[in-house]
Design an enzyme around this catalytic site. Structure first.
Site, mmCIF file in Angstrom:
data_model
loop_
_atom_site.group_PDB
_atom_site.id
_atom_site.type_symbol
_atom_site.label_atom_id
_atom_site.label_comp_id
_atom_site.label_asym_id
_atom_site.label_seq_id
_atom_site.Cartn_x
_atom_site.Cartn_y
_atom_site.Cartn_z
ATOM 1 N N SER B 120 0.827 -1.204 0.000
ATOM 2 C CA SER B 120 0.000 0.000 0.000
ATOM 3 C C SER B 120 0.869 1.265 0.000
ATOM 4 O O SER B 120 1.660 1.455 -0.913
ATOM 5 C CB SER B 120 -0.950 -0.056 1.202
ATOM 6 O OG SER B 120 -1.964 0.897 1.060
ATOM 7 N N LYS B 172 -19.544 19.711 7.852
ATOM 8 C CA LYS B 172 -18.420 20.012 8.741
ATOM 9 C C LYS B 172 -18.084 18.832 9.663
ATOM 10 O O LYS B 172 -16.924 18.629 10.023
ATOM 11 C CB LYS B 172 -18.741 21.272 9.562
ATOM 12 C CG LYS B 172 -17.604 21.751 10.448
ATOM 13 C CD LYS B 172 -16.364 22.065 9.641
ATOM 14 C CE LYS B 172 -15.178 22.282 10.569
ATOM 15 N NZ LYS B 172 -13.916 22.194 9.845
#
Lengths: 183, 299
Positions: B120, B172
């Site tokens: 990865s 948010k």
């Protein structure tokens, strides 16, 4: 009174009278400044940045502790010196640490990998020898007794560790109960 | 001036010059022909080191600073990046890969050596090197991105804990553990994952000189063994760390060389790091007592 360069040269080249005089005069500022410089050089040669200077702080604290322990031991073995005199002499005994800088610099030129380690070990041994001389001169002891002063705290510490270990083994499974009581 | 005093002056100058030389070189190895060894071990994160109950890693800052040091040191002629990492954050991988690129630009070849695992994000970093050396049994690849959110809504409900959130915009508190994401938020998060995935694929294609479509075929997130990776063009050859060092020296045209490990720390530094890590763990523990902040971890 000698200047710093004379003291450094004396501690390295002619240690016995230099350490004796430092112990007799028992003036601390200059020997402690030399020890601080030597420990700072050792720290900076090993570790770059301000962390190298931390080494100096730990070293100086260790020096005071060493002087306290050796003063007590020397007193028990018939020493007649003062704590201030011993501290001054022990501080000068740290002078070989100044040479760690050239030893580290030696690593910058092609050289056998064992050489640096051997030189560092030699500097360590040199410091121990100077510390034995410092105890001898500060307390007007024989070399054998000075060596005993150095070794006795180590032996005492080992015995204490063995005693603690023995106690833990003897108490066996009961030990955890000291810390974890079941209710 | 007495001979002793003269000797003391010479010694003082020698000490100062030595100290300056050691500081200037920043090394304890011989001048010329140095292959620097930099280690990337543990979970990869951008910034400082991370060491808590779930993962540990050096952080990109330390590795980047070691690579910068290798770039500035004239005696360092090549760099071997020893990787043993399951990956981590994409940003952390990009920070390190960028610095590897800078090293290569100044003519210092970089060879990645994968130990047990270089997957990865760690493989992302490896793609920034000139050569990737793997053990036949190493685990590598895992080309892909995932974002994980922890949902604790039901747990808090069972505990009788409720939260009220005030926010300046609808997204948010996106990624909060206090509620499942909305459909709009799912789309935003998926777009982020997709964008980072595209960046990953581009990096592999450019770094390994592979066709982008070919990389896409391999980029389903699976792991490959080192031998498979060599066969597929994801790595260059099999070998151990010594193979990688020899390759790095050969790329730099070095006939004789010494290996210098950067970032090797003094016991005192390690002690301070341990204390720092202990403080970090205590902070984590203290943080666990507060509501979990929004956001997951991009891997």
């Amino acid at each position: 009174m000698k200047g710093p360069l004379d003291l450094v040269a004396g501690a390295l080249a002619d240690p016995v009278p230099t350490l004796r005089q430092a112990a007799e005069e028992a003036r601390l500022p200059l020997p402690l400044a030399i020890a601080a410089a030597a420990l700072a050089v050792a720290g900076l040669a090993a570790m770059r940045g301000p962390i190298g200077l931390l080494w100096m702080g730990f070293g100086l604290a260790g020096l005071f502790f060493l002087a306290a322990v050796l003063q007590l031991t020397a007193d028990l073995l018939g020493g007649r010196g003062t704590g201030r005199g011993l501290l001054a002499a022990l501080a000068l005994a740290q002078t070989p640490a100044l040479l760690t800088a050239p030893v580290a610099a030696l690593g910058l030129v092609p050289s056998p990998s064992w050489l640096g380690a051997a030189l560092r070990a030699a500097l360590g041994l040199w410091t121990v020898v100077l510390e034995v001389l410092a105890v001898r001169e500060a307390h007007r002891l024989s070399t054998g007794r000075a060596l005993a002063v150095m070794l006795l705290p180590v032996v005492a510490l080992l015995l204490l560790a063995l005693l603690v270990l023995g106690a833990v083994v003897w108490m066996g499974p009961g030990v955890p109960d000291l810390f974890f009581s079941s209710r | 001036m007495s001979r002793r005093r003269l000797g003391a002056w010479v010694l003082a100058i020698l000490i100062l010059v030595s100290l300056a030389a050691v500081w200037w070189a920043g090394t304890d190895g011989p001048i010329g022909g140095v292959v620097a060894l930099v280690r990337l071990e543990g979970t990869l994160t951008a910034g400082g080191p991370v060491r808590d109950w779930s993962s540990s890693g050096p952080g990109s800052d330390r590795i980047v600073s070691e690579l910068v040091q290798a770039g500035r040191d004239p005696s360092v002629r090549a760099v071997v990046l020893r990787i043993n990492s399951p990956g981590g954050s994409a940003a952390g991988a990009q920070e390190i890969a960028l610095e590897l690129g800078r090293l290569r630009e100044v003519g210092k070849p970089v060879v990645a050596s994968i130990a047990d695992v270089g997957a990865s994000g760690a493989y992302w970093v490896a793609c920034g090197s000139d050569l990737v050396v793997v053990n036949p049994g190493s685990l590598t690849g895992s080309i892909g991105v995932y974002l994980e959110l922890t949902l604790l809504e039901e747990l808090y409900e069972k505990l009788g804990v409720d939260f009220e959130v005030f926010k300046s915009g609808p997204h948010k508190d996106m990624g909060t553990a206090l509620r499942p994401p909305t459909d709009a938020e799912r789309a935003i998060l998926q777009a982020m994952v997709d964008d980072i995935f595209e960046q990953f694929v581009d990096t592999v294609a450019a770094g390994r000189s592979l066709d982008r479509d070919r990389v896409l075929e391999l980029a389903d997130g699976r792991l490959f063994t080192g031998r498979q990776a060599v066969d597929l063009g994801l790595a260059d050859r099999t070998g151990n760390l010594q193979t990688a060092i020899a390759e790095a020296a050969a790329l730099a045209g070095l006939k004789s060389y010494t290996v210098r490990e950067l970032g090797r720390r003094h016991p005192l530094e390690r002690l301070l790091e341990e204390l720092q890590s202990l403080a970090g763990s205590l902070q984590t523990l203290a943080g666990a007592l507060r509501p979990i902040p929004p956001g997951g971890l991009l891997r």
